[in-house]
Design a protein around this motif. Structure first.
Motif, PDB file in Angstrom:
ATOM      1  N   GLY A  22      45.777  43.572  45.015  1.00 46.34           N
ATOM      2  CA  GLY A  22      44.796  43.042  44.090  1.00 46.34           C
ATOM      3  C   GLY A  22      43.403  43.186  44.671  1.00 46.34           C
ATOM      4  O   GLY A  22      43.198  43.812  45.716  1.00 46.34           O
ATOM      5  N   LEU A  23      42.438  42.596  43.984  1.00 51.56           N
ATOM      6  CA  LEU A  23      41.051  42.622  44.453  1.00 51.56           C
ATOM      7  C   LEU A  23      40.502  41.206  44.501  1.00 51.56           C
ATOM      8  O   LEU A  23      40.433  40.518  43.479  1.00 51.56           O
ATOM      9  CB  LEU A  23      40.190  43.478  43.520  1.00 51.56           C
ATOM     10  N   GLY A  24      40.142  40.763  45.697  1.00 52.91           N
ATOM     11  CA  GLY A  24      39.457  39.498  45.863  1.00 52.91           C
ATOM     12  C   GLY A  24      37.977  39.690  45.577  1.00 52.91           C
ATOM     13  O   GLY A  24      37.330  40.538  46.189  1.00 52.91           O
ATOM     14  N   CYS A  25      37.436  38.906  44.652  1.00 54.50           N
ATOM     15  CA  CYS A  25      36.070  39.134  44.169  1.00 54.50           C
ATOM     16  C   CYS A  25      35.039  38.172  44.763  1.00 54.50           C
ATOM     17  O   CYS A  25      33.849  38.279  44.453  1.00 54.50           O
ATOM     18  CB  CYS A  25      36.050  39.019  42.644  1.00 54.50           C
ATOM     19  N   ASN A  40      28.587  45.780  42.551  1.00 54.00           N
ATOM     20  CA  ASN A  40      29.733  44.957  42.160  1.00 54.00           C
ATOM     21  C   ASN A  40      30.435  45.553  40.941  1.00 54.00           C
ATOM     22  O   ASN A  40      31.667  45.685  40.918  1.00 54.00           O
ATOM     23  CB  ASN A  40      29.268  43.535  41.818  1.00 54.00           C
ATOM     24  N   ARG A  41      29.658  45.899  39.926  1.00 53.15           N
ATOM     25  CA  ARG A  41      30.250  46.437  38.703  1.00 53.15           C
ATOM     26  C   ARG A  41      30.891  47.800  38.962  1.00 53.15           C
ATOM     27  O   ARG A  41      31.957  48.104  38.415  1.00 53.15           O
ATOM     28  CB  ARG A  41      29.201  46.533  37.604  1.00 53.15           C
ATOM     29  N   ARG A  42      30.254  48.616  39.797  1.00 52.58           N
ATOM     30  CA  ARG A  42      30.854  49.909  40.130  1.00 52.58           C
ATOM     31  C   ARG A  42      32.186  49.715  40.843  1.00 52.58           C
ATOM     32  O   ARG A  42      33.150  50.457  40.598  1.00 52.58           O
ATOM     33  CB  ARG A  42      29.896  50.727  41.005  1.00 52.58           C
ATOM     34  N   TYR A  55      43.012  40.561  39.655  1.00 59.40           N
ATOM     35  CA  TYR A  55      41.660  40.207  40.092  1.00 59.40           C
ATOM     36  C   TYR A  55      41.589  38.705  40.348  1.00 59.40           C
ATOM     37  O   TYR A  55      42.019  37.904  39.521  1.00 59.40           O
ATOM     38  CB  TYR A  55      40.639  40.625  39.036  1.00 59.40           C
ATOM     39  N   ASP A  56      41.005  38.340  41.481  1.00 57.08           N
ATOM     40  CA  ASP A  56      41.016  36.952  41.935  1.00 57.08           C
ATOM     41  C   ASP A  56      39.595  36.416  42.068  1.00 57.08           C
ATOM     42  O   ASP A  56      38.753  37.017  42.728  1.00 57.08           O
ATOM     43  CB  ASP A  56      41.724  36.859  43.288  1.00 57.08           C
ATOM     44  N   THR A  57      39.363  35.259  41.458  1.00 58.67           N
ATOM     45  CA  THR A  57      38.071  34.596  41.557  1.00 58.67           C
ATOM     46  C   THR A  57      38.309  33.084  41.678  1.00 58.67           C
ATOM     47  O   THR A  57      39.437  32.630  41.867  1.00 58.67           O
ATOM     48  CB  THR A  57      37.189  34.940  40.335  1.00 58.67           C
ATOM     49  N   PRO A 283      42.783  41.948  49.266  1.00 57.62           N
ATOM     50  CA  PRO A 283      41.604  42.205  50.102  1.00 57.62           C
ATOM     51  C   PRO A 283      40.345  42.174  49.256  1.00 57.62           C
ATOM     52  O   PRO A 283      40.307  42.717  48.158  1.00 57.62           O
ATOM     53  CB  PRO A 283      41.869  43.606  50.663  1.00 57.62           C
ATOM     54  N   GLY A 284      39.330  41.516  49.773  1.00 64.42           N
ATOM     55  CA  GLY A 284      38.081  41.432  49.048  1.00 64.42           C
ATOM     56  C   GLY A 284      37.099  42.488  49.507  1.00 64.42           C
ATOM     57  O   GLY A 284      37.046  42.824  50.692  1.00 64.42           O
ATOM     58  N   THR A 285      36.340  43.011  48.578  1.00 68.54           N
ATOM     59  CA  THR A 285      35.250  43.915  48.921  1.00 68.54           C
ATOM     60  C   THR A 285      34.270  43.954  47.769  1.00 68.54           C
ATOM     61  O   THR A 285      34.613  43.642  46.626  1.00 68.54           O
ATOM     62  CB  THR A 285      35.748  45.333  49.246  1.00 68.54           C
TER      63      THR A 285
END
Length: 332
Positions: A22-25, A40-42, A55-57, A283-285
Motif C-alpha cells: 500500500g501507500l502511506g500518505c 504529492n499528486r504526481r 491508501y492510508d491516511t 511504506p510512505g513516500t
C-alpha cells in the motif's frame, strides 16, 4: 533498478482485497519536513497507475490536510481505491506533546463524519482506532465503530498499536479486519504475541514504517540530513549514540542489498513481505522515484539463507532507542 510488475499482486486483509504493497500518505502532509503538493499528486497518480490500490491516511495528519489532499485526488477514482483512515488522536495544547487520545463512543461518529466530508466520499473502507484510549473500555469504542458499519459508513474495522489482549476483547465485539503497527527489520516487537494473535483470529496485519522511518534506505547519514521540523529529530532512535549504533545496522542492509542487486529499501521491504501473505506493508513516500523503488520490492525473492542472514543481523531488539519519545500510547 528492479521494476515492479503490473498489475500488482494482491493480498487479503480478512474481507478486503488490496495491493500487496500500500501507500502511506502521512509524509505528504505532516512530520517529515517540507511538502510539495504537486509532487504529492504526481506520486498518488503514479501509485494508482502502477497498481497500488491501498491508501492510508488519518485525521490527525496535518491535522486534517492529508485527508483533504486525498479527498481532492480521489474524485473520479474512488472505485479503484481501498481507503483507510484513522481517528482517536486529537490536538490538545494542555496535554503532553499537545495531543491526547479520544475513544469515547460519542466521539466516534463525529470523527467519522468529519473524515467522510474531508475525503469527499460516502464510505471508508477500513476505519482504524489510531490509539487506545486508556480511559475508555475498548469494548465501548469498538461498539460505536460497529454502528458505523451497520450504518454503511464504514466497511471494515481496524486497530493500531494494540496489545494482544486488547485485540481479543475488541474482536469479540466486532470482527477486526486489520491491525496496524510499526514493523520492520529494526522494529520486530509484533513478533512478541501480536502477529500470532492476529493469525489466530484471522486479522490481517498492516506494517507501517516498514523502512524504519526511512532509516533503512541508507539515505540518512546524520541527524542534520533531516529538516528542522522533521519529527525524526526528536525520535530517540535518531539521536546520540543510538544514531551511530543504528547506522551500523543500515550498513549491513546496504551490503546485503548490493550483493542481491537491489536497493536497501527493496531488501528491507522484501523481508517484511516474506513474513507472511497476511501482511500488507504501507511504506510512505511523497516522491515518485521512491515510490517506484519501493514497488520494486515485489520482484525480490529472498532465499531461506538470505532471510536467516537478515534475522541474524537484526534480531529482536537490535535497534537502539525507543520508537517514540513517549511510548505510553503504544502496545496498549
Amino acid at each position: 533498478m528492479t521494476r515492479p510488475a503490473t498489475p500488482l499482486p494482491t493480498r487479503r486483509l480478512r474481507d478486503l482485497t488490496v495491493s500487496a504493497l500500500g501507500l502511506g500518505c502521512m509524509g505528504m502532509s505532516a512530520f517529515y519536513g517540507p511538502r510539495d503538493q504537486d509532487e504529492n499528486r504526481r506520486t498518488l497518480d503514479r501509485a494508482l497507475d502502477l497498481g497500488v490500490t491501498f491508501y492510508d491516511t488519518a485525521d490527525m495528519y496535518g491535522p486534517h490536510t492529508n485527508e483533504e489532499l486525498l479527498g481532492d485526488w480521489l474524485r473520479g477514482k474512488r472505485d479503484r481505491v481501498v481507503l483507510a483512515t484513522k481517528f482517536g488522536i486529537v490536538a490538545d495544547p494542555s496535554a503532553p506533546g499537545g495531543r491526547r487520545v479520544n475513544g469515547r463512543p460519542e466521539y466516534v461518529r463525529q470523527a467519522a463524519e468529519a473524515s467522510l466530508k474531508r475525503l469527499q466520499t460516502d464510505h471508508i473502507d477500513l476505519y482504524y482506532l489510531h490509539r487506545v484510549d486508556a480511559d475508555t473500555p475498548i469494548e465501548d469504542t469498538v461498539g460505536a465503530m460497529a454502528e458505523l458499519v451497520q450504518a454503511g459508513l464504514v466497511r471494515a474495522l481496524g486497530l493500531s498499536e494494540v496489545h494482544p489482549d486488547t485485540l481479543r476483547r475488541a474482536h469479540a465485539v466486532h470482527p477486526i479486519t486489520a491491525l496496524q503497527s510499526e514493523y520492520s527489520l529494526w522494529t520486530r516487537d509484533p513478533e512478541q504475541g501480536v502477529l500470532a494473535t492476529c493469525r489466530e483470529l484471522g486479522v490481517g496485519f498492516v506494517p507501517y514504517s516498514p523502512l524504519g522511518r526511512g532509516f533503512l534506505t541508507g539515505q540518512i547519514r546524520r541527524p542534520e540530513d533531516l529538516a528542522e521540523d522533521d519529527f525524526r529529530r526528536h525520535n530517540p532512535r535518531f539521536q546520540g549514540e543510538a544514531f551511530g549504533h543504528n547506522l551500523a545496522l543500515v550498513a549491513a542492509v546496504q551490503r546485503l542489498a548490493a550483493e542481491k542487486g537491489c536497493t536497501p529499501s527493496q531488501l528491507a521491504l522484501a523481508w517484511v513481505l516474506a513474513q507472511g501473505e497476511d501482511l500488507v506493508p504501507i511504506p510512505g513516500t511523497k516522491r515518485v522515484k521512491y515510490l517506484e523503488d519501493n514497488l520494486g520490492a515485489l520482484n525480490i525473492h529472498l532465499s531461506p539463507d538470505e532471510l536467516a542472514t537478515l534475522d541474524a543481523v537484526f534480531p529482536l531488539g537490535a535497534a537502539q532507542g525507543d520508537r517514540y519519545p513517549d511510548m505510553r500510547t503504544v502496545n496498549r
